[in-house]
Design an enzyme around this catalytic site. Structure first.
Site, short mmCIF file in Angstrom:
data_model
loop_
_atom_site.label_atom_id
_atom_site.label_comp_id
_atom_site.label_asym_id
_atom_site.label_seq_id
_atom_site.Cartn_x
_atom_site.Cartn_y
_atom_site.Cartn_z
N ASP A 178 -13.03 -36.22 36.16
CA ASP A 178 -11.95 -35.63 35.37
C ASP A 178 -10.69 -36.42 35.75
O ASP A 178 -10.08 -36.14 36.78
CB ASP A 178 -11.78 -34.15 35.69
CG ASP A 178 -10.63 -33.53 34.91
OD1 ASP A 178 -10.46 -33.86 33.71
OD2 ASP A 178 -9.89 -32.71 35.49
N ASP A 216 -9.70 -29.16 39.11
CA ASP A 216 -10.03 -30.51 38.66
C ASP A 216 -11.46 -30.89 39.06
O ASP A 216 -12.16 -31.56 38.31
CB ASP A 216 -9.03 -31.53 39.21
CG ASP A 216 -7.62 -31.22 38.73
OD1 ASP A 216 -7.34 -31.45 37.54
OD2 ASP A 216 -6.80 -30.75 39.55
N GLU A 255 -14.40 -37.68 31.06
CA GLU A 255 -13.77 -37.03 29.91
C GLU A 255 -13.10 -38.07 29.02
O GLU A 255 -12.44 -38.99 29.51
CB GLU A 255 -12.74 -36.02 30.40
CG GLU A 255 -12.17 -35.16 29.28
CD GLU A 255 -11.27 -34.06 29.84
OE1 GLU A 255 -11.79 -32.98 30.11
OE2 GLU A 255 -10.08 -34.33 29.99
#
Length: 173
Positions: free
Chosen positions: A8, A139, A67
């Site tokens: 992430d 996160d 992502e």
């Protein structure tokens, strides 16, 4: 059996999560955050690159799931996110990892069941799915959710590709 590294990306905090995927099951190997406590962007990018490289060396993953970039309201934030994402991807490519990308809404839909899930919902579902004693940092939970998404969707994409290749080979005979 495969080890998946989920990332992430963020210019201040980059989350990571590592899963072992075997058959239809996955299990937790580790997670955490790469924190860049410096102000200048080149130094942050160096820290992210070094951190992702170290994680790859520690866990020897078979692939990286990250992502996809999304359009933020603030163009400067989107630019910084893109840079952080880029150096994480370069760290993976330098270690010859295949890289798979997933949209945030797709990750939320896969893990929580709705593309509009918030961070707390992701943390709770990741804790539940991985049978963790406590919720990971936000996160890190997002990174684990990205890895979980790859376990579900990436395997299915591979099966579809293999099926298409088998069909193609069958027609060529």
């Amino acid at each position: 059996m495969a080890i998946i590294l989920g990332i992430d990306p963020g210019s201040r905090i980059t989350g990571y999560g590592v899963l072992l995927h075997k058959g239809n099951a996955f299990s937790y190997l580790g997670s955490g955050c790469i924190k860049t406590d410096v102000d200048d962007m080149p130094s942050r990018l160096k820290i992210i690159f070094a951190g992702v490289t170290q994680i790859i060396e520690q866990f020897s993953p078979d692939c990286m799931a990250i992502e996809k970039i999304f359009m933020a309201k603030n163009p400067d934030s989107a630019f910084k996110l893109g840079q952080a994402r880029g150096v994480a991807m370069v760290a993976g490519v330098n270690k010859e990892l295949p890289i798979y990308e997933y949209a945030a809404r797709q990750v939320k839909q896969t893990v929580v069941g709705t593309g509009a899930a918030d961070k707390q919902q992701i943390q709770m579902m990741v804790k539940y799915l991985l049978k963790l004693e406590k919720s990971p940092q936000a996160d890190a939970a997002d990174a684990l959710a990205i890895a979980i998404t790859h376990c579900h969707l990436g395997v299915n994409m591979l099966r579809v590709k293999q099926g298409a290749l088998s069909m193609k080979k069958g027609r060529l005979r």
